[in-house]
Design a protein around this motif. Structure first.
Motif, PDB file in Angstrom:
ATOM      1  N   ALA A 260      72.447  78.971  48.999  1.00  0.00           N
ATOM      2  CA  ALA A 260      72.061  79.118  50.404  1.00  0.00           C
ATOM      3  C   ALA A 260      71.725  77.759  51.012  1.00  0.00           C
ATOM      4  O   ALA A 260      72.125  77.456  52.149  1.00  0.00           O
ATOM      5  CB  ALA A 260      70.874  80.059  50.527  1.00  0.00           C
ATOM      6  N   PHE A 261      71.004  76.926  50.280  1.00  0.00           N
ATOM      7  CA  PHE A 261      70.667  75.595  50.776  1.00  0.00           C
ATOM      8  C   PHE A 261      71.921  74.743  50.938  1.00  0.00           C
ATOM      9  O   PHE A 261      72.072  74.030  51.930  1.00  0.00           O
ATOM     10  CB  PHE A 261      69.683  74.908  49.826  1.00  0.00           C
ATOM     11  N   ALA A 262      72.844  74.838  49.984  1.00  0.00           N
ATOM     12  CA  ALA A 262      74.092  74.072  50.078  1.00  0.00           C
ATOM     13  C   ALA A 262      74.914  74.520  51.277  1.00  0.00           C
ATOM     14  O   ALA A 262      75.494  73.691  51.986  1.00  0.00           O
ATOM     15  CB  ALA A 262      74.895  74.220  48.789  1.00  0.00           C
TER      16      ALA A 262
ATOM     17  N   MET B  61      73.771  75.885  54.058  1.00  0.00           N
ATOM     18  CA  MET B  61      73.089  75.415  55.260  1.00  0.00           C
ATOM     19  C   MET B  61      73.333  73.922  55.467  1.00  0.00           C
ATOM     20  O   MET B  61      73.623  73.464  56.579  1.00  0.00           O
ATOM     21  CB  MET B  61      71.589  75.687  55.159  1.00  0.00           C
ATOM     22  N   LEU B  62      73.236  73.146  54.407  1.00  0.00           N
ATOM     23  CA  LEU B  62      73.461  71.710  54.497  1.00  0.00           C
ATOM     24  C   LEU B  62      74.900  71.409  54.914  1.00  0.00           C
ATOM     25  O   LEU B  62      75.148  70.524  55.730  1.00  0.00           O
ATOM     26  CB  LEU B  62      73.145  71.049  53.152  1.00  0.00           C
ATOM     27  N   TYR B  63      75.865  72.158  54.391  1.00  0.00           N
ATOM     28  CA  TYR B  63      77.266  71.980  54.759  1.00  0.00           C
ATOM     29  C   TYR B  63      77.465  72.254  56.249  1.00  0.00           C
ATOM     30  O   TYR B  63      78.158  71.505  56.932  1.00  0.00           O
ATOM     31  CB  TYR B  63      78.150  72.904  53.918  1.00  0.00           C
ATOM     32  N   LYS B  64      76.843  73.325  56.739  1.00  0.00           N
ATOM     33  CA  LYS B  64      76.968  73.655  58.168  1.00  0.00           C
ATOM     34  C   LYS B  64      76.381  72.547  59.038  1.00  0.00           C
ATOM     35  O   LYS B  64      76.943  72.186  60.061  1.00  0.00           O
ATOM     36  CB  LYS B  64      76.259  74.985  58.482  1.00  0.00           C
TER      37      LYS B  64
ATOM     38  N   ALA C 236      69.255  80.622  45.834  1.00  0.00           N
ATOM     39  CA  ALA C 236      68.577  79.688  46.730  1.00  0.00           C
ATOM     40  C   ALA C 236      69.345  78.375  46.846  1.00  0.00           C
ATOM     41  O   ALA C 236      69.481  77.816  47.943  1.00  0.00           O
ATOM     42  CB  ALA C 236      67.154  79.427  46.238  1.00  0.00           C
ATOM     43  N   ALA C 237      69.876  77.877  45.731  1.00  0.00           N
ATOM     44  CA  ALA C 237      70.637  76.625  45.761  1.00  0.00           C
ATOM     45  C   ALA C 237      71.916  76.777  46.571  1.00  0.00           C
ATOM     46  O   ALA C 237      72.283  75.892  47.350  1.00  0.00           O
ATOM     47  CB  ALA C 237      70.965  76.181  44.335  1.00  0.00           C
TER      48      ALA C 237
END
Length: 69
Positions: A39-41, A43-46, A36-37
């Protein structure tokens, strides 16, 4: 009175021991947390590296550097 206090203390100790046994995550929970971490990272990078956000961040930095005190 003393028996009541001892009984309450014994109950608290039992609860504390039970909480200690179940306090941590198991390996599968760690794995899901890491997934989950990541995946969130990603998404945030994108989002941060997208054109609109990147241009806005550059504008903010330029205004901050050009600001006079």
């Amino acid at each position: 009175m003393c028996k009541v206090v001892r009984a309450r203390l014994r109950a608290l100790v039992c609860r504390a021991r039970a909480a200690r046994r179940d306090a941590g995550m198991v390996t599968s929970e760690y794995a899901m947390g890491i997934v989950a971490a990541v995946a969130f990272a990603a998404m945030l990078y994108k989002v941060v590296t997208s054109g609109a956000v990147s241009a806005e961040l550059q504008g903010i930095v330029k205004r901050a550097l050009d600001a006079r005190m």
